[in-house]
Design a protein around this motif. Structure first.
Motif, PDB file in Angstrom:
ATOM      1  N   ILE A 645     -11.290 -26.492  44.315  1.00 32.22           N
ATOM      2  CA  ILE A 645     -10.146 -25.802  44.908  1.00 32.22           C
ATOM      3  C   ILE A 645      -8.877 -26.480  44.411  1.00 32.22           C
ATOM      4  O   ILE A 645      -8.877 -27.685  44.144  1.00 32.22           O
ATOM      5  N   THR A 646      -7.796 -25.728  44.276  1.00 30.55           N
ATOM      6  CA  THR A 646      -6.544 -26.295  43.790  1.00 30.55           C
ATOM      7  C   THR A 646      -5.775 -26.937  44.950  1.00 30.55           C
ATOM      8  O   THR A 646      -5.967 -26.560  46.114  1.00 30.55           O
ATOM      9  N   ASP A 648      -2.698 -26.487  45.734  1.00 31.76           N
ATOM     10  CA  ASP A 648      -1.847 -25.494  46.397  1.00 31.76           C
ATOM     11  C   ASP A 648      -2.627 -24.653  47.397  1.00 31.76           C
ATOM     12  O   ASP A 648      -2.147 -24.378  48.507  1.00 31.76           O
ATOM     13  N   ARG A 649      -3.830 -24.247  47.021  1.00 27.61           N
ATOM     14  CA  ARG A 649      -4.661 -23.486  47.967  1.00 27.61           C
ATOM     15  C   ARG A 649      -5.006 -24.342  49.176  1.00 27.61           C
ATOM     16  O   ARG A 649      -4.986 -23.871  50.308  1.00 27.61           O
ATOM     17  N   TYR A 653      -3.918 -23.647  53.096  1.00 24.00           N
ATOM     18  CA  TYR A 653      -4.959 -23.514  54.112  1.00 24.00           C
ATOM     19  C   TYR A 653      -4.783 -24.537  55.225  1.00 24.00           C
ATOM     20  O   TYR A 653      -4.876 -24.213  56.413  1.00 24.00           O
ATOM     21  N   SER A 736     -13.824 -18.638  49.122  1.00 29.89           N
ATOM     22  CA  SER A 736     -12.531 -18.340  49.735  1.00 29.89           C
ATOM     23  C   SER A 736     -12.478 -18.857  51.163  1.00 29.89           C
ATOM     24  O   SER A 736     -13.500 -18.942  51.851  1.00 29.89           O
ATOM     25  N   ASP A 741      -6.077 -16.348  51.651  1.00 30.70           N
ATOM     26  CA  ASP A 741      -6.871 -16.887  50.554  1.00 30.70           C
ATOM     27  C   ASP A 741      -7.980 -15.916  50.147  1.00 30.70           C
ATOM     28  O   ASP A 741      -8.309 -15.790  48.964  1.00 30.70           O
ATOM     29  N   ASN A 742      -8.564 -15.227  51.135  1.00 34.36           N
ATOM     30  CA  ASN A 742      -9.680 -14.329  50.822  1.00 34.36           C
ATOM     31  C   ASN A 742      -9.221 -12.956  50.333  1.00 34.36           C
ATOM     32  O   ASN A 742     -10.028 -12.048  50.180  1.00 34.36           O
ATOM     33  N   ARG A 744      -7.204 -12.766  47.520  1.00 33.66           N
ATOM     34  CA  ARG A 744      -6.749 -12.981  46.151  1.00 33.66           C
ATOM     35  C   ARG A 744      -7.331 -11.906  45.231  1.00 33.66           C
ATOM     36  O   ARG A 744      -8.351 -11.297  45.529  1.00 33.66           O
TER      37      ARG A 744
END
Length: 882
Positions: A645-646, A648-649, A653, A736, A741-742, A744
Motif C-alpha cells: 500500500i502507498t 498516501d493511501r 485511511y 482495498s 479507497d474501494n 478507485r
C-alpha cells in the motif's frame, strides 16, 4: 431472459465512469459469466456525486453519467450482450440544494409548498421561534456575527430574489417581498409595482394538507412572477428602483434581519444541526433529508421512472437502499411488489447475528452482509481469536468488552450527532406523559435520558411494530423488553417506572395518536444509532481483529462452527433462496481479500504478537510520545492486511479511521497535532527500509494462506444459497480499504487480457501466476459460467445438504451439496493445515462427476481431500447428466 439474476456485478457509476464506460465493459462481463449488471443509483444526483445516493430528482437520469441518450446506449448494449440489469434505488431520502426543486419550493413557501408533504419536517417544534420554519445550518459562525460581517445579503436575479450566504443561495418567501417592492414602487412611481407588492402580500398561507388552496397559491404566485419579469423587461426604471431598494435593505442590518425572519427557513451556525434540526435526515447527514415515502403520492412520483423501467423490461430487479429508514418497510415493500410483481427485489437490511429477514416481507432477500459475516466467521480460528483477545488487551491496555464499548458509543452519538432526533422524540413522549396522570411528573430531562438509554440498549437495528395494523411480533416484543430492562439496569438514577412505560408504549400496551407517532419515529431512530454508534464509531475503537468489524457483525465473536455455517445456509435455502450474497460492497470497511488475509492472524496469534511488539520497539524514533498503542495496533494490522500500500493511501485511511473513532480527533473537531503525528509516523515507517523489510517478510509468510481463504469464501458465495454479487474489480485480488479507497478506478484492460489468458493456461500455469490473481479469476469465471448455464442447480429447488468430512483434519474442510448435482469443497485454516490432509476424506453421491475447476472426471464414493484438492485449492464438482 429470467428476471431473477444468476449473478450480479456491481458497478459504481459517476462522472469519471459513465454509462458509456459501463457499456464498454459489457462484453467482458458477459464473458466472465455474469448474468446481470448491478448499478449504483443513477437518477439525477447532486453535482459531482461519486455514489448516486444523494438524489435530487427522481424523474431524470443523471446528466453527469451521460443523461438519457447514454442511458439508452447502455441499456441497448446490455440487451445485445444478453445481460440483465439491476438498479440500486434510494426511497428514504433526497439531497438538499437548489437542484432539488422540491426542496427549493419548500424553502420558498414553507408549509404552503406543493412539496411540504414530501419531506419529514417537524413544522411545530418545541422551540416557538422555529415554528413553520426549516433550520438551515450553513453559517460558519453565529448568525449575528455573520450578519454583522456582511456575510448575508439579498440579490435580485431577474424576477426572483435570493438570499446569499456561505457561498449558497436560497429563495425568498413571496410574502416577504412587501419589504422591498413598496419602496421600489415609490422610487419608480409605479402603480404596477404597488399592485404586485400588495398582491404578493395577499397570497394565501394554507397548511400542507390543503392541496387545493396550495395549488391556487402556486398559480397566483406564478402569475405574479411573470408580471414582475415582464415589468422589469419593459420598464428598466422599475428594475433600477428594485435594485436600489435591495441595496438599502442590505445596508440596514436591522431591516435585513427582519427580512430574514420573514423567510420560511432560518439560517444558522452549522453546529446547531445536532440539537435543533427540524427534519429527519439520513443518519446524521444534514444535506440528506428524509422522505415521507409512506404517502402514496410521494411514492408514485418518486418511483414513476423506476416502475416504468421495470414494466418495460429495462430493469429486472432493484436493490432498496436503507429500508430501515422508512416509517413502515412492510407497507413499502407490499406497494412495490404490487407495482412490480415480476421484479427481483432485495433490501439493504442489516441483520445482526442471530437475526433473520422477516419472512412476511415480499422480497427475495438482503443485499448480502449477513452472508459476508457468516463466510468470514467460518474462516477465523476460535482459539486464535481468543488468544488475540489477550494480545490486544496487553498491547493496547484497552478494554476487550466490545458490547460495553458499543453501548457507550451509541449513547454518545444520541447526545451529539443525533441530538435533534432525541429532542423530537422527547417532545412527543412528554406529551404522552402529560395525558397519563401516573406519568405526568416525569421531567423532560429524565425522558430524554431514558430514550437515549433504551435506544443504546437495542441489539438490532430496529423493530417493526405498526400501530395502525395492531401489528407486533413476539420477536419485536422480546427486543423491546430486553432493551428497556437493560436500560433500567444501567440507569438506576431514573425511576424504573419510566422505562416500563416506554416499554408499554413501544409494545402497544398503551395506545393513542401520540403513542403511535412515537413508536414509528423511535423505530426510525434506532437504526441510525446502531449505524453511527457501532459501525462508524465502535468498529474503529475495538480493534482486536478488524476483519471481523464489518457491517452487521459482532466483532467480539470467536468465529463459528461448521455446524452453524450449515445451519445458516439451510435456513437461507428454506426461506430466502434468491437472496443476494456478497463479500465486498461500496460500504464494506475492508475488501474481501483484506479480510481473508487478516483472518490468517487468528491462526498465528503468537507470531503476530512477536511482530507488533518488535515493530513498536524498533519504530520509536518515528513516533511521537503521545501516539497511543491502540493507533499502533490498528496501523500494524492494516499494514499487514493491505500490503503493498502507498503512504498516501495509508494516511487517508488512518485519518478517516481516527476521526470515525472519535477518540483522539473527530470530523468536526480535528486534532491537528495528533493527525500530524500519525502522518509523520507513517512517513517514518515507510522510509525505514529495515521495518518495511520485516513487514514484507511477514506478509510473504501469510499471503498464500490469505489467498486460500479468499478462494474458499469466493466459492462458498458462488455456490451457496442465493444470488452471488461481484463488486467491481474484485475478480482479481483486491486489497482495498473503506471508501473512497474501494472506489478507485478498475483496470478493465488488464482483466480482459487475463481472462483471455486463463482460457489457454494450464492449471499449473494459473497457480504459478497466483500473485496476479489468476486462480481467483478462474474460480469466479468457472463458477459464474456454471450458474448461468445451469440455473436449476442453484435455484429455489436446489436443496442444500452438508457434506461432513471425516479424518484427522476434518475440521479444516467445509463442503456441501446443491441438489444432487453440485458439490463444493473448500479448505479453511490452511496456515496450520500446512497442506497435510492426512486421512481426511468425504463421500460424494454415486454417479459420474466432473471437477469444474480442473476438468478432471471422477466417480461418486469416498475421496481423500489430499487428492481432490491436489491440483487446485478448492473443488467444484458437477454431476454429469444421464
Amino acid at each position: 431472459m429470467p428476471r431473477t439474476p444468476q449473478s450480479t456485478y456491481r458497478l459504481q457509476l459517476h462522472k469519471d465512469f459513465t454509462f458509456d464506460d459501463a457499456a464498454a465493459i459489457a462484453n467482458y462481463l458477459r464473458e466472465l459469466g455474469v448474468s446481470h449488471v448491478y448499478s449504483s443509483p443513477y437518477l439525477q444526483a447532486a453535482p459531482g456525486s461519486t455514489h448516486g445516493y444523494d438524489v435530487v430528482d427522481h424523474r431524470r437520469v443523471n446528466e453527469e453519467l451521460g443523461g438519457v441518450a447514454a442511458h439508452k446506449r447502455f441499456c441497448e448494449k446490455l440487451g445485445e450482450t444478453r445481460l440483465g440489469q439491476v438498479l440500486d434505488i434510494v426511497p428514504n431520502h433526497m439531497s438538499l440544494g437548489r437542484e432539488n426543486h422540491y426542496w427549493w419550493d419548500v424553502l420558498e413557501n414553507g408549509p404552503s409548498s406543493r412539496y411540504a408533504s414530501f419531506f419529514d419536517i417537524d413544522w411545530q417544534p418545541q422551540e416557538e421561534r422555529l415554528r413553520d420554519k426549516v433550520l438551515v445550518p450553513v453559517l460558519a459562525d453565529q448568525y449575528g456575527r455573520v450578519l454583522q460581517a456582511g456575510g448575508i445579503e439579498v440579490k435580485r436575479s431577474g424576477n426572483r430574489f435570493l438570499v446569499c450566504a456561505s457561498e449558497q443561495q436560497f429563495p425568498t418567501s413571496p410574502l416577504s417581498l412587501t419589504a422591498i417592492l413598496p419602496r421600489a414602487a415609490e422610487y419608480a412611481k409605479s402603480d404596477t409595482l404597488s399592485f404586485l407588492a400588495a398582491s404578493y402580500g395577499r397570497l394565501p398561507v394554507p397548511e400542507y394538507w390543503d392541496r387545493r388552496l396550495i395549488l391556487t397559491r402556486h398559480r397566483d404566485k406564478t402569475v405574479l412572477n411573470k408580471m414582475l419579469g415582464r415589468l422589469c423587461a419593459e420598464e428598466p426604471a422599475a428594475c433600477e428602483a428594485i435594485d436600489r431598494a435591495v441595496a438599502e435593505l442590505n445596508a440596514n442590518q436591522d431591516a435585513l434581519d427582519d427580512f430574514l425572519s420573514q423567510q420560511n427557513y432560518r439560517l444558522s451556525y452549522w453546529k446547531t444541526a445536532d440539537q435543533q434540526l427540524g427534519y429527519r435526515r439520513f443518519f446524521d447527514v444534514n444535506t440528506l433529508i428524509g422522505l415521507r415515502i409512506e404517502r402514496e403520492h410521494v411514492f408514485e412520483e418518486t418511483h414513476e421512472l423506476i416502475l416504468g423501467w421495470l414494466k418495460e423490461g429495462v430493469l429486472d430487479g432493484i436493490r432498496i437502499d436503507h429500508p430501515d429508514g422508512l416509517r413502515d418497510p412492510l407497507e413499502y415493500f407490499r406497494r412495490l411488489r404490487a407495482a412490480a410483481p415480476e421484479a427481483w427485489i432485495v433490501g439493504e437490511k442489516i441483520l445482526e447475528p442471530g437475526e433473520f429477514l422477516r419472512q412476511e416481507w415480499p422480497i427475495e432477500g438482503t443485499s448480502g452482509y449477513d452472508f459476508l459475516n457468516v463466510a468470514l466467521n467460518i474462516l477465523v480460528k476460535p482459539e486464535g481469536v481468543a488468544e488475540l483477545d489477550r494480545i490486544y488487551a496487553e498491547f493496547t491496555d484497552r478494554s476487550t468488552d466490545f458490547h460495553a464499548i458499543a453501548h457507550d458509543k451509541k449513547l454518545a452519538v444520541t447526545q451529539e450527532a443525533l441530538g435533534s432526533d432525541v429532542n423530537r422524540l422527547t417532545s412527543i413522549f412528554v406529551n404522552i406523559c402529560e395525558t397519563n396522570r401516573n406519568q405526568r411528573d416525569y421531567t423532560r430531562a429524565e425522558i430524554r435520558r431514558a430514550i437515549r438509554e433504551v435506544a443504546s440498549c437495542f441489539t438490532v437495528y430496529r423493530t417493526y411494530v405498526v400501530p395502525s395494523r395492531n401489528e407486533i411480533t413476539s420477536e419485536d416484543r422480546e427486543v423491546i423488553t430486553a432493551a428497556t430492562e437493560c436500560a433500567k439496569a444501567n440507569r438506576s438514577d431514573i425511576d424504573g417506572g419510566l422505562f416500563d412505560f416506554l416499554r408499554d408504549v413501544l409494545t402497544m400496551q398503551v395506545t393513542g395518536k401520540e403513542e403511535s407517532e412515537f413508536v414509528l419515529r423511535f423505530q426510525q431512530f434506532t437504526g441510525p444509532v446502531m449505524a453511527k454508534g457501532v459501525e462508524d464509531t465502535a468498529f474503529y475503537c475495538y480493534n482486536r481483529l478488524t476483519a471481523m468489524n464489518e457491517v452487521g457483525a459482532d466483532p467480539s465473536r470467536q468465529g463459528s462452527t461448521i455446524e452453524e455455517f450449515h445451519a445458516y445456509n439451510a435456513k437461507m435455502q428454506a426461506t430466502h433462496p434468491l437472496t443476494m450474497t456478497t463479500l465486498s460492497t461500496h460500504d464494506t470497511k475492508r475488501s474481501e481479500d483484506v479480510r481473508a488475509r487478516m483472518a490468517v492472524l487468528s491462526e498465528i496469534p503468537e507470531v503476530f504478537a512477536h511482530a507488533i511488539y518488535r515493530w513498536s520497539e524498533n519504530t520509536t524514533q518515528h513516533r511521537a510520545s503521545f501516539l497511543d498503542k491502540g493507533t499502533q495496533y490498528f496501523y500494524y494490522q492494516t499494514l499487514i492486511a493491505a500490503w503493498p500500500i502507498t503512504p498516501d493511501r495509508m494516511k487517508a485511511y488512518m485519518q478517516k479511521a481516527m476521526r470515525e473513532a472519535k477518540e483522539q480527533t473527530t470530523w468536526v473537531a480535528n486534532n491537528k497535532d495528533y493527525e500530524d503525528a500519525v502522518n509523520n509516523f507513517i512517513d517514518g515507517t515507510f522510509s525505514d527500509k529495515a521495518f518495511l523489510a520485516e513487514v514484507e517478510t511477514f506478509v510473504v509468510g501469510i499471503k498464500r494462506a490469505g489467498w486460500m481463504n479468499s478462494l474458499s469464501q469466493t466459492l462458498l458465495k458462488l455456490t451457496g444459497p442465493g444470488v452471488p454479487d461481484q463488486y467491481q474489480g474484485t475478480e482479481l485480488w483486491d486489497l482495498s480499504l473503506v471508501d473512497p479507497d474501494n472506489r478507485r478506478p478498475v483496470d478493465y484492460d488488464l482483466r480482459r487480457r487475463l481472462l483471455k489468458e486463463v482460457h489457454v493456461a494450464s492449471l499449473e500455469q494459473i497457480m504459478q501466476r497466483i500473485d496476479e490473481g489468476l486462480p481467483k479469476l478462474w474460480t469466479i469465471h468457472r463458477g459464474l459460467t456454471l450458474r448461468r448455464r445451469h440455473p436449476e442447480r442453484f435455484g429455489e429447488t436446489a436443496a442444500y445438504t452438508p457434506i461432513i468430512a471425516t479424518g484427522r483434519k476434518a475440521e479444516h474442510a467445509v463442503a456441501f451439496l446443491r441438489g444432487d448435482s453440485v458439490a463444493t469443497i473448500v479448505p479453511r485454516w490452511t496456515m496450520s493445515l500446512n497442506n497435510d490432509w492426512a486421512d481426511t476424506k468425504i463421500v460424494i453421491p454415486e454417479g459420474r462427476w466432473h471437477n469444474h475447476l480442473t476438468d478432471e472426471p471422477l466417480l461418486g464414493g469416498t475421496h481423500l481431500l489430499s487428492q481432490l484438492l491436489a491440483e487446485f485449492p478448492v473443488a467444484l464438482l458437477t454431476k454429469e447428466e444421464e
